[in-house]
Each structure stands twice: as structure tokens, then as C-alpha cells.
Write a protein that holds these residues in place. Structure first.
Motif, PDB file in Angstrom:
ATOM      1  N   VAL A 202       0.837  -1.202   0.000  1.00  0.00           N
ATOM      2  CA  VAL A 202       0.000   0.000   0.000  1.00  0.00           C
ATOM      3  C   VAL A 202       0.868   1.246   0.000  1.00  0.00           C
ATOM      4  O   VAL A 202       0.615   2.208  -0.746  1.00  0.00           O
ATOM      5  N   VAL A 203       1.906   1.249   0.836  1.00  0.00           N
ATOM      6  CA  VAL A 203       2.817   2.391   0.864  1.00  0.00           C
ATOM      7  C   VAL A 203       3.446   2.611  -0.510  1.00  0.00           C
ATOM      8  O   VAL A 203       3.509   3.745  -1.005  1.00  0.00           O
ATOM      9  N   GLN A 204       3.884   1.551  -1.147  1.00  0.00           N
ATOM     10  CA  GLN A 204       4.504   1.695  -2.458  1.00  0.00           C
ATOM     11  C   GLN A 204       3.512   2.223  -3.484  1.00  0.00           C
ATOM     12  O   GLN A 204       3.875   3.027  -4.360  1.00  0.00           O
ATOM     13  N   ASP A 205       2.256   1.801  -3.395  1.00  0.00           N
ATOM     14  CA  ASP A 205       1.229   2.333  -4.306  1.00  0.00           C
ATOM     15  C   ASP A 205       1.090   3.846  -4.139  1.00  0.00           C
ATOM     16  O   ASP A 205       0.955   4.574  -5.134  1.00  0.00           O
ATOM     17  N   LEU A 206       1.103   4.317  -2.904  1.00  0.00           N
ATOM     18  CA  LEU A 206       0.989   5.757  -2.669  1.00  0.00           C
ATOM     19  C   LEU A 206       2.195   6.501  -3.235  1.00  0.00           C
ATOM     20  O   LEU A 206       2.062   7.592  -3.809  1.00  0.00           O
ATOM     21  N   LEU A 207       3.376   5.912  -3.094  1.00  0.00           N
ATOM     22  CA  LEU A 207       4.572   6.532  -3.655  1.00  0.00           C
ATOM     23  C   LEU A 207       4.522   6.519  -5.177  1.00  0.00           C
ATOM     24  O   LEU A 207       4.854   7.520  -5.835  1.00  0.00           O
ATOM     25  N   ASP A 214       7.456  10.671  -0.531  1.00  0.00           N
ATOM     26  CA  ASP A 214       8.452   9.825   0.108  1.00  0.00           C
ATOM     27  C   ASP A 214       7.816   9.199   1.341  1.00  0.00           C
ATOM     28  O   ASP A 214       6.646   9.465   1.661  1.00  0.00           O
ATOM     29  N   HIS A 215       8.583   8.364   2.037  1.00  0.00           N
ATOM     30  CA  HIS A 215       8.033   7.673   3.200  1.00  0.00           C
ATOM     31  C   HIS A 215       7.642   8.637   4.317  1.00  0.00           C
ATOM     32  O   HIS A 215       6.755   8.325   5.116  1.00  0.00           O
ATOM     33  N   GLY A 216       8.294   9.803   4.386  1.00  0.00           N
ATOM     34  CA  GLY A 216       7.914  10.781   5.394  1.00  0.00           C
ATOM     35  C   GLY A 216       6.526  11.343   5.206  1.00  0.00           C
ATOM     36  O   GLY A 216       5.944  11.907   6.137  1.00  0.00           O
ATOM     37  N   MET A 217       5.972  11.197   3.989  1.00  0.00           N
ATOM     38  CA  MET A 217       4.625  11.689   3.712  1.00  0.00           C
ATOM     39  C   MET A 217       3.564  10.597   3.833  1.00  0.00           C
ATOM     40  O   MET A 217       2.429  10.799   3.394  1.00  0.00           O
ATOM     41  N   ILE A 218       3.895   9.467   4.400  1.00  0.00           N
ATOM     42  CA  ILE A 218       2.867   8.471   4.713  1.00  0.00           C
ATOM     43  C   ILE A 218       2.206   8.952   5.996  1.00  0.00           C
ATOM     44  O   ILE A 218       2.691   8.744   7.101  1.00  0.00           O
ATOM     45  N   TYR A 219       1.092   9.651   5.845  1.00  0.00           N
ATOM     46  CA  TYR A 219       0.466  10.393   6.934  1.00  0.00           C
ATOM     47  C   TYR A 219      -0.706   9.644   7.571  1.00  0.00           C
ATOM     48  O   TYR A 219      -1.640  10.259   8.085  1.00  0.00           O
ATOM     49  N   PHE A 220      -0.682   8.322   7.512  1.00  0.00           N
ATOM     50  CA  PHE A 220      -1.737   7.543   8.156  1.00  0.00           C
ATOM     51  C   PHE A 220      -1.890   7.972   9.616  1.00  0.00           C
ATOM     52  O   PHE A 220      -0.939   8.433  10.256  1.00  0.00           O
ATOM     53  N   ASP A 221      -3.096   7.773  10.172  1.00  0.00           N
ATOM     54  CA  ASP A 221      -3.299   8.036  11.600  1.00  0.00           C
ATOM     55  C   ASP A 221      -2.329   7.248  12.463  1.00  0.00           C
ATOM     56  O   ASP A 221      -1.947   7.693  13.554  1.00  0.00           O
ATOM     57  N   ALA A 222      -1.939   6.084  12.004  1.00  0.00           N
ATOM     58  CA  ALA A 222      -0.887   5.303  12.654  1.00  0.00           C
ATOM     59  C   ALA A 222      -0.128   4.566  11.555  1.00  0.00           C
ATOM     60  O   ALA A 222      -0.727   4.037  10.610  1.00  0.00           O
ATOM     61  N   ARG A 223       1.189   4.540  11.674  1.00  0.00           N
ATOM     62  CA  ARG A 223       2.019   3.958  10.635  1.00  0.00           C
ATOM     63  C   ARG A 223       3.227   3.272  11.265  1.00  0.00           C
ATOM     64  O   ARG A 223       3.524   3.463  12.445  1.00  0.00           O
ATOM     65  N   LEU A 224       3.927   2.498  10.459  1.00  0.00           N
ATOM     66  CA  LEU A 224       5.246   2.047  10.851  1.00  0.00           C
ATOM     67  C   LEU A 224       6.227   3.187  10.623  1.00  0.00           C
ATOM     68  O   LEU A 224       6.194   3.833   9.568  1.00  0.00           O
ATOM     69  N   SER A 225       7.083   3.437  11.576  1.00  0.00           N
ATOM     70  CA  SER A 225       8.149   4.395  11.339  1.00  0.00           C
ATOM     71  C   SER A 225       9.096   3.827  10.294  1.00  0.00           C
ATOM     72  O   SER A 225       9.451   2.645  10.323  1.00  0.00           O
TER      73      SER A 225
END
Length: 367
Positions: A202-207, A214-225
Motif C-alpha cells: 500500500v505504501v509503495q502504491d501511494l509513492l 516519500d516515506h515521510g509523507m505516509i500520513y496515516f493516523d498510525a504507521r510504521l516508522s
């Protein structure tokens, strides 16, 4: 014992109470006194800038003990306040500005790339959050946690609500930051991922689509660091008072530990539809703890105090094992007496208008 750390984003305000673009100058003053803007190799540490020149960010080191965490939160606020004072501005732990004013982009190629790509969403983004890092064993445990804590995250938002004003007007929300923040295409609640592989796809799809640069913009309410072995819970407003930040962090750690135990015991996630989570999050941002919240697992509205009590019982075994029960109950009692940051901001507004809100917030941040 799982460690927990807190990052806080603050607003810089000028003498008139409006947002003040002084972060770069404040960081220079901090460095001249021997500080460093670079983070230590753990969540938090040091003093940093943020997306806008009107913001500063601090973070704690990972802590096992809530007393140590409270000391670190207090020290971070003191550090940031000293840097602001050195350049003639003030520090306020508010999640949106009570006084209308412009914001300016911080320097850096990444931020300017974001400005080109996200346009008005970025230009209007001047919000402060409270991010809680809780240690996990690995990505597998982390995703199992993410898949199970979602229904309870709106309660953390309600307890932290601290952004009733937007561009100088009462928004009608307890947390209007949550509305503004969710304009980002990569923000908000998430349905269960099922596995670490599912999460990373899912993260890769957003990228790949540009919804996140980038990974810093994965702004989910909760995410893996992407940097640390933690689950990062990002749903909360920056709290007006440091004690409320400790409360949110303790409950967040309790949720992570409870979810990890459920996953180990084979207990499945209780929700598979993100629409229910979005509705619960909207309800929490709209009324905070002044009305109903959406109570899992049935996802029906119930009085906020009852839902908070349900959350406390849900995580009580984990809180007990961490030695946190008495501290959490005391912090909750204090919150019920004085209200959330949003409640206090509105009381100050009734007494003296926007300037009184800023003055009260500056004083509470330093308390």
C-alpha cells in the motif's frame, strides 16, 4: 517493557498573537547556545524546524517510565520556549492558530517540491500534531498492531482536541486540525493491511501514484516508522498541556501492547471498513469529549465519558503491567475537571477574544 516517545509541533506567535515566521532564527539561537537541530538516533531529541517557518518541533527520547516521559516533555517545551524567546516570539502548544495570519514555507528542496505538487493543500497547512512512538519487535508485529488499534484512535483525538479556531474564526470543531490534515491524499485512518507485505505494498502504491512523495509523507493516523522500530500514532492534536501529552502517550502504549497480545492470541481485527473509521474520526474531531463518540466494537454513538471509560478498560491489563494505571486515571480526572485544550481556548476567547486565547495558550504551554 515497550518504550514510548513523544514528538510535539508548536506554533510561534508574535506580539500581536499572529503566527510568526521565526523558526530559522530560533534554531540559529538554539545552536549558538550549544544545541543541535539534528535528531538523535531515536524518535525525538534536539530541536527542529517543520514544514512552515511558524513552527518548531521537539521530541523526547524513548522512555519506559511515565515520570521520565513527563520530564522529557517538560524539558523539550522549555528548550523550544527559550529558542523562541531569544528571537522575540512566543511558543504556543496549539494545533491551529487562534489568530488569522499568513504562513511561509521553510527552506529546503523537499518542502518546495511538496509546495509544487500539493498546491493549496500545502499553503494552508499550518497545524501542530502530537506523534507517539511505541516500540515494536518488527514490522510483522507492528502491522498486527496497526490492524487492531484503528477503532480506538478517534478517542485519542478527542482527548487531545486543541484546535477550535481556524483563520481567526471558531470552526465549530474541537479539532479542526484533523479536518485540515486529512486533505493530504496519504492521510487518515486505514483498513487492516493483513501483513507487513500488505502494508508495504500500500505504501509503495501511494509513492508510485504521487499521493506521497516519500516515506515521510505516509500520513496515516498510525504507521510504521520508516526510521525506527516503532509504531507511530499520529492522530492527536498537539496538547495544550504537557500532562495531556503524557496521557495520550500512556494510552497509546497501552493500545499497542493490548493489540500485540490480541494478535499473538489470534484475536482478529474488529473492523474491515475504513468508512466506519473515518466516521468515528470525524465525530471525534467535531465534538471531542463534549458530546458522543463512536464506540467500538459496535461502532454506535455513546457519551464520550463512557467511550473513554471503555478504552481505559480495554487497555487496563497493559497499563497495569506497565505500572501506569494510577497515573492515567489521575491525568484523566484532571482533564475532566478543566477540559481539553479546545475547551480552555473557548473559555479564554469568551473572556478576552483571540488575544486572550494566545496569552492563555502561551502560559499553559510553559506550565
Amino acid at each position: 517493557m515497550r518504550t514510548v516517545g513523544v514528538e510535539e509541533e508548536y506554533l510561534l506567535v508574535g506580539p500581536d498573537g499572529a503566527p510568526a515566521g521565526a523558526a530559522a532564527a530560533a534554531l540559529r539561537a538554539y545552536e549558538l547556545r550549544g544545541g543541535t537541530p539534528e535528531p538523535e538516533p531515536e524518535p525525538g531529541g534536539g530541536l527542529e524546524g517543520e514544514l512552515k517557518e511558524q513552527q518548531l518541533e521537539t521530541g523526547t527520547h524513548p522512555c519506559e517510565d511515565l515520570d521520565a516521559l513527563a520530564d522529557e516533555v517538560r524539558a523539550g517545551r522549555t528548550r523550544a520556549r527559550a529558542a523562541a524567546d531569544a528571537v522575540g516570539v512566543r511558543l504556543a502548544a496549539v494545533a491551529t492558530s487562534p489568530v488569522a495570519g499568513e504562513s511561509t514555507l521553510s527552506r529546503g528542496a523537499r518542502y518546495h517540491h511538496m509546495a509544487r505538487e500539493y498546491a493549496l493543500t500545502l499553503r494552508e497547512q499550518l497545524t501542530g500534531g502530537c506523534h507517539v512512538h511505541v516500540r515494536v519487535q518488527d514490522d510483522d508485529e507492528g502491522v498486527a498492531v496497526l490492524d487492531r488499534i484503528g477503532p480506538w484512535l478517534p478517542v485519542l483525538l478527542a482527548l487531545s482536541a486543541n484546535s477550535p479556531y481556524w483563520r481567526g474564526e471558531d470552526s465549530g470543531y474541537e479539532s479542526f486540525r484533523s479536518q485540515v490534515w486529512n486533505r493530504w491524499p496519504s492521510a487518515g485512518p486505514t483498513a487492516p493491511f493483513g501483513s507487513a507485505g500488505g502494508y508495504h505494498r500500500v505504501v509503495q502504491d501511494l509513492l508510485d501514484t504521487g499521493a506521497a512523495l516519500d516515506h515521510g509523507m505516509i500520513y496515516f493516523d498510525a504507521r510504521l516508522s520508516h526510521t525506527y522500530p516503532t509504531v507511530e500514532i499520529r492522530v492527536a492534536d498537539v496538547c495544550l498541556r504537557g500532562g495531556d501529552a503524557v496521557l495520550v502517550a500512556a494510552l497509546a502504549r497501552g493500545l499497542v501492547e493490548t493489540a500485540a497480545r490480541e494478535a499473538a492470541d489470534g484475536v482478529p481485527p474488529v473492523v474491515d471498513r475504513v468508512e466506519r473509521l473515518r466516521a468515528a474520526s470525524w465525530r471525534a474531531g467535531r465534538s471531542g469529549v463534549t458530546g458522543d463518540l463512536v464506540a467500538p466494537p459496535a461502532f454506535r454513538p455513546a457519551p464520550a465519558r463512557d467511550v473513554v471509560r471503555s478504552l481505559l478498560e480495554h487497555v487496563r491489563p497493559a497499563l497495569t503491567d506497565h505500572g501506569d494505571v494510577e497515573r492515567v486515571e489521575t491525568l484523566l480526572d484532571e482533564l475532566w475537571v478543566r477540559g481539553t485544550g479546545a475547551t480552555q481556548q473557548r473559555a479564554w476567547f469568551r473572556a478576552g477574544g483571540p488575544a486572550a486565547v494566545v496569552d492563555g495558550a502561551v502560559a499553559a504551554t510553559a506550565d
